[in-house]
Scaffold this motif. Structure first.
Motif: not given
Length: 252
Positions: A215-234, A157-164
């Motif tokens: 299956e990989m949902l390919d959703q980056d948590t860091y780059s989508q602040p409206e959709r996901f929480f992110s420890y690193r972004r915080a 599922g959604p997790c931090i992506g390579r770019a982030s």
């Protein structure tokens, strides 16, 4: 409204990857924060956990663990009180009526199922747990309940992506020392650093355990602040706390 992302490969299995949409929390935790370890209001967290569970299976029993970035797995046979949550990072069960829930905020949530055997699993893989083999142990624990590796389906599922996900070269080197082929999960970054594709690393570990459908949902948590929480972004924003989202699965 609680949004649950679904994996096409798990459509016949009750499951969902929740983001921060819906819920009653406010401020930096705004939305569906289910993290008991956060600085959010406890009543809001408990209400959010109920909302998440009911979005999947109303009236079922939600079971979560006290996640500690380990490779440890527990087999769940019945409800577990909040105070008795085991220290572990994965759970498996073959009992209907139980919803297994994994909390994340950049780490990798994995949901697994063998439909024919009626066995499901949920795992939380931060880099420590992933490297130590939490997915390998999850598959083995499912096997003990009657699942077969060649029938298990896994969804990441959604997790931090390579770019982030910037890491140091020393960090990357520790993975390469474990297995030289792990270099493929790191790409060049700024001087002294590189970018880590943790989702791809986890997928490779699952495949190495004998699971053929991933299956990989390919959703980056860091780059989508409206959709996901992110420890690193915080951390980068200097926020005092951060929320956690939940990924859930159950036996039908």
């Amino acid at each position: 409204m609680v949004e649950l992302l679904r994996a096409a490969s798990l459509q016949e299995v009750p499951h969902g990857f929740a983001g921060r949409g819906g819920g009653v929390s406010t401020g930096v935790h705004a939305g569906l924060n289910v993290g008991l370890g956060s600085e959010d209001e406890r009543d809001a967290i408990l209400r959010n956990r109920d909302l998440a569970r009911d979005a999947l299976l109303p009236g079922a029993t939600l079971v979560t663990a006290r996640q500690v970035h380990s490779p440890d797995v527990v087999t769940v046979t019945g409800p577990i009180a909040e105070a008795d949550r085991p220290a572990a990072d994965a759970m498996v069960t073959d009992r209907p009526g139980l919803v297994l829930g994994i909390l994340t905020a950049d780490c990798v949530p994995i949901l697994l199922a063998d439909r024919e055997a009626g066995v499901v699993g949920a795992a939380h893989a931060g880099w420590k747990g992933a490297m130590a083999g939490v997915t390998d142990r999850s598959v083995a624990a499912m096997e003990k309940l009657g699942a077969r590796r060649d029938r298990i389906v896994a969804a990441i599922g959604p997790c931090i992506g390579r770019a982030s996900y910037e890491v140091t070269l020393d960090f990357a080197r520790s993975f390469e020392e474990q297995d030289g082929e792990n270099s493929r999960f790191f790409t060049a970054g700024r001087e002294g650093h590189c970018q880590f594709d943790i989702a791809a690393y986890v997928a490779a570990r699952i495949a190495g355990a004998g699971v053929e459908r991933i299956e990989m949902l390919d959703q980056d948590t860091y780059s989508q602040p409206e959709r996901f929480f992110s420890y690193r972004r915080a951390c980068h924003l200097g926020e005092p706390s951060y929320g956690r989202q939940i990924s859930m699965i159950a036996v039908r």
